[in-house]
Structures are given as structure tokens and as C-alpha cells.
Design an enzyme around this catalytic site. Structure first.
Site, short mmCIF file in Angstrom:
data_model
loop_
_atom_site.label_atom_id
_atom_site.label_comp_id
_atom_site.label_asym_id
_atom_site.label_seq_id
_atom_site.Cartn_x
_atom_site.Cartn_y
_atom_site.Cartn_z
CG HIS A 81 -1.59 1.12 1.16
ND1 HIS A 81 -2.81 1.36 0.61
CD2 HIS A 81 -1.51 2.49 1.77
CE1 HIS A 81 -3.60 2.60 0.70
NE2 HIS A 81 -2.66 3.07 1.34
NE ARG A 167 -11.65 9.78 8.67
CZ ARG A 167 -10.59 8.94 7.94
NH1 ARG A 167 -10.78 8.05 7.45
NH2 ARG A 167 -9.47 9.66 7.79
CB SER A 182 -9.35 4.70 6.74
OG SER A 182 -9.62 4.73 5.48
CE LYS A 186 -9.56 1.49 2.92
NZ LYS A 186 -9.72 2.78 2.41
N1 URA Z 1 -7.08 6.44 2.36
C1 URA Z 1 -7.67 5.78 3.14
O1 URA Z 1 -8.31 4.70 2.53
N2 URA Z 1 -8.47 6.19 4.15
C2 URA Z 1 -7.99 7.54 4.59
O2 URA Z 1 -8.39 7.80 5.74
C3 URA Z 1 -6.84 8.12 4.22
C4 URA Z 1 -6.35 7.68 2.69
#
Ligand code: URA
Length: 424
Positions: A81, A167, A182, A186
Site C-alpha cells: 500500500h 469524515r 481506514s 481494507k
Molecule cells: N486513504 C484511506 O483509505 N483512508 C483514509 O482515511 C485516508 C487515505
């Protein structure tokens, strides 16, 4: 769990109990807790913070709020990521290298965000390529090719999607525990055992200072390890764009050139370092990364991956199959050494040309972009081209203004290191 009491607890800076945090958030998913209550809690969490345990509980609740993939039957499942940058086509290079080195690189990717590009947008410049697929297709491609990149599915961590949307409109995005949870929710749902994180630092990144980036990296690594995954983060510079190409199709072109051994040094360095870290996490020889790259096996994997996802694999040999706007050189008005190429400004230039979105769901032009002929440390003569701008007329003046601001010339330049730190 009483939502009002729960919000009050965070407002007073107290620590939540795991069951309450889970019940509050699951209540939101079931529409038993109202979004104004979640908004109030988000602001309290933004201002008061969440400790490492609360951050992990929040991440796990989001990760398990929808479908969770299981990749444990596949060889060496790894994921990567990036926290977002300009010219960041690293996944397009790391993925094929890791697949050719014996790993399973099965990744969900996003689209561009603000001035930064997104992997799915870039790959969609390959005629026919699609990031949408069923879970069955995702797993089949992961197994057969060892490389699959899918567009983020809405049933993966759906609670994150709902919280992110709140948010976005309640000024609670820029919080380290909220960002880290966040992102990691994922990654946990996508099922890899080892995760390498490329945390970008500098003008073109969301984290502007090394301190902020370190904290984000530590928080994400802490979450991943707390959830039983193997995680390592590299902090890499995003003062100047990575490589020379910024845009969708031209970044794919540069990634292919890199897989052919003709890529820019900075991109090669970041891609190999991340691939080596992923191999180390999996207990494999990190030297496999360079061998997979130099032998051409990574390029073969990339071609097979494009084809499996409907893309024309001939783009690897014939770049004229990729879209490309009209070319205009940006000429230097003076001579000197390039001291800085501000990645943020270059990102804004590509956005102005139509290479990114200013509104959700907007169509983008894959053929526009900027190719940097000069990077920090290079000498430039007056009248020499600094960059090539690929455009379709739209936003050209605005883009040129950003680019003129992006290039800072002087009489000396001190090269900055690219990989700034690692966590842990
Ligand atoms: N990318 C994300 O997936 N979440 C965030 O809060 C900021 C960047």
C-alpha cells in the site's frame, strides 16, 4: 451501549471498552445509531485521539464489517500500500516482480485522490483492461498468474466506506488513527499475510513531515501486527515526483520501461526495496526480487496479468496502443541547476489537464500528463525544455502556471535520500 454516554466518554478523553466500540459502530451499520451521533464521535476521536488498542479495535470492526478474503491457501500472499504520491507507479513494478519471485500479489487498489494518482485509473489506460471482477475471478487469477489488481469492492470493509464519507464532510479526515485504521481495515479484509507499506513524505504527499509520516507508519504497523499480519513500512520521499512520468497512460509506459530494465533510478530503487522487504517478511531470499526483474520474468508476468484482466498485452511492445495527448515542451526561461520539482504542483498540473478528478465520479483523460525531462540535480540551459506536457487543450494555461512554479532553479542542488526510514 448508550450512544450518548459513549460519545461523552470520548469527549472527556476516556478510553472506550472494546465491546462498546464494536456495538456503537455495528449499530451505525444497522442504522440503529444515527450518523449525527457518529459524526459527533468522530470529532471527539479526532480531537482526543484513540490509543493503540482502540485503533486496533476500530480497524478490526471495519475489516470484518463485510466480506473478508482468505488467501492463506496461495503461495506467499503479499500486499502493498502507498499512502499516495505523484508519479507513484510502484505497484505496477512491485506486483510483477513479486509474482515472478514466487509470491501471490493479490491487491485491491483505489482511484486517484486529490492531486495524487490511483493505480486503477492508470491501468484503465490499457485498452480493454478492467479492475472490476467477482471474488471467484479474483482468486482464480491470483492462483493462476500470481498477480491480480482489482478495483476496491464496496462490500470489502463497508463500514470504512460509510465512515470515510462522513469524515470527508465533517473535517475529520486528517487524523492519524482514523487514516491508519481506514487503510489497514481494507488491507486486513483483502487477506494477505505480509503487507509492505510505502509511506510517502514531502510536498506531494499527504504527510508533509518525517515526524507525521513516522507516526502514521508506526500506527499502521502496530495495527497490522496486532491483527497477526507481518508488516513493514518504508518512508520514502515525495518532494519531487517519482520517476519522470506523471499521468495515467504515460505512467503505465514508464512502468513497462522499468520492467524492461530501462526505468528511472528512483523508481527502480523504491520498487526493489519494497519487493525485497515483502520477500523478507515471507522468509524468502530478498535477492529474488532483482533476479525476477533482471531476467525479464516480471515483465512476462505483467503481460499475462494485463491479458487476464481483458487488457491488450501488446501494449508492452507497442506504446502507440496507449492514449497520448498533444505534446508541448515547457521551456526554461533561465539557466541553472534544478533544485526542486515540487510534486504537489506537478500533481495539480496533471489534475488541471484532466488527468484526475475534481468531483467524485468525473471522467478522466488517460492520455494527458507531464513527462519531466529535468529532475533535481540536472543542469538546464536557457531555452531548453524542462518537461513535455501532453494535453488536449483543456486546462493548459493553468497546468503551465503550476509547472513554472514547480521548477526551482539555482546554482547548486543537494540530492536528498529517497528511502528515509523503515518501521519497524
Ligand atoms: N486513504 C484511506 O483509505 N483512508 C483514509 O482515511 C485516508 C487515505
Amino acid at each position: 451501549m448508550n450512544p450518548v454516554q459513549f460519545i461523552r466518554e470520548k469527549r472527556e478523553g476516556l478510553k472506550h471498552r472494546r465491546e462498546d466500540l464494536k456495538a456503537f459502530l455495528e449499530g451505525y451499520l444497522k442504522e440503529e445509531v444515527a450518523d449525527y451521533q457518529v459524526s459527533a464521535w468522530l470529532m471527539a476521536a479526532f480531537l482526543r485521539g484513540l490509543d493503540p488498542e482502540e485503533t486496533l479495535w476500530l480497524t478490526e470492526t471495519m475489516a470484518y464489517s463485510g466480506r473478508v478474503l482468505d488467501l492463506s491457501h496461495l503461495p506467499h500472499p503479499v500486499d502493498k500500500h502507498s499512502s499516495g504520491g505523484v508519479g507513484d507507479k510502484v505497484s505496477l513494478v512491485v506486483g510483477p516482480i513479486l509474482a515472478a519471485a514466487g509470491c501471490t500479489f493479490a491487491k485491491m487498489s483505489g482511484r486517484g485522490l486529490a492531486h495524487t494518482g490511483g493505480t486503477i485509473d492508470k491501468l484503465e489506460s490499457v485498452p480493454g483492461w478492467r479492475g472490476e471482477m467477482t471474488e471467484g475471478e479474483f482468486l482464480e487469477r491470483a492462483e493462476r498468474i500470481g498477480l491480480v489488481i482489482a478495483a476496491q469492492s464496496p462490500d470489502l470493509a463497508p463500514l470504512d466506506g460509510k465512515l470515510y464519507a462522513l469524515r470527508d464532510v465533517t473535517a475529520t479526515v486528517e487524523s492519524i488513527p482514523l487514516i491508519a485504521s481506514s487503510i489497514m481495515s481494507k488491507k486486513l479484509a483483502a487477506g494477505a499475510r505480509s503487507i509492505v507499506l510505502d509511506v510517502k513524505v514531502g510536498k506531494g504527499a499527504f504527510m508533509k513531515t518525517l515526524e507525521e509520516a513516522r507516526l502514521l507508519a508506526r500506527t499502521m504497523v502496530g495495527i497490522g501486527q496486532g491483527a497477526g499480519r507481518r508488516v513493514r513500512a518504508l518512508l520514502t520521499s515525495m518532494e519531487a515526483p517519482l520517476g519522470r512520468a506523471v499521468g495515467n497512460a504515460i505512467e503505465v509506459r514508464e512502468a513497462i520501461e522499468t520492467l524492461k530494465g530501462k526505468g528511472p533510478e528512483d523508481l527502480v530503487e523504491v520498487a526493489l526495496r519494497l519487493a525485497e522487504e515483502a520477500l523478507r517478511l515471507e522468509g524468502l531470499d530478498p535477492g529474488l526480487a532483482r533476479r525476477a526483474w533482471e531476467s525479464g520474468k516480471a515483465l512476462e508476468r505483467f503481460q499475462a496479468f494485463l491479458e487476464a484482466q481483458g487488457g491488450n498485452p501488446r501494449v508492452v511492445e507497442d506504446f502507440s496502443l496507449l492514449p497520448l495527448g498533444e505534446e508541448l515542451p515547457l521551456v526554461s526561461e533561465k539557466e541553472g541547476v534544478v533544485q526542486e520539482v515540487d510534486a504537489y504542483r506537478v500533481g495539480l498540473a496533471v489534475l488541471a489537464l484532466g488527468g484526475g478528478r475534481r468531483k467524485k465520479g468525473e471522467a478522466i483523460d488517460h492520455g494527458v500528463g507531464v513527462y519531466l525531462l529535468k529532475k533535481p540535480g540536472d543542469w538546464v540551459e536557457r531555452g531548453e525544455a524542462l518537461a513535455l506536457v501532453y494535453h488536449r487543450g483543456k486546462g493548459l494555461e493553468e497546468a503551465l502556471a503550476h509547472l513554472r512554479e514547480a521548477f526551482q532553479l539555482g546554482f547548486s542542488a543537494s540530492p536528498l535520500p529517497l528511502v528515509l526510514d523503515a518501521v519497524p
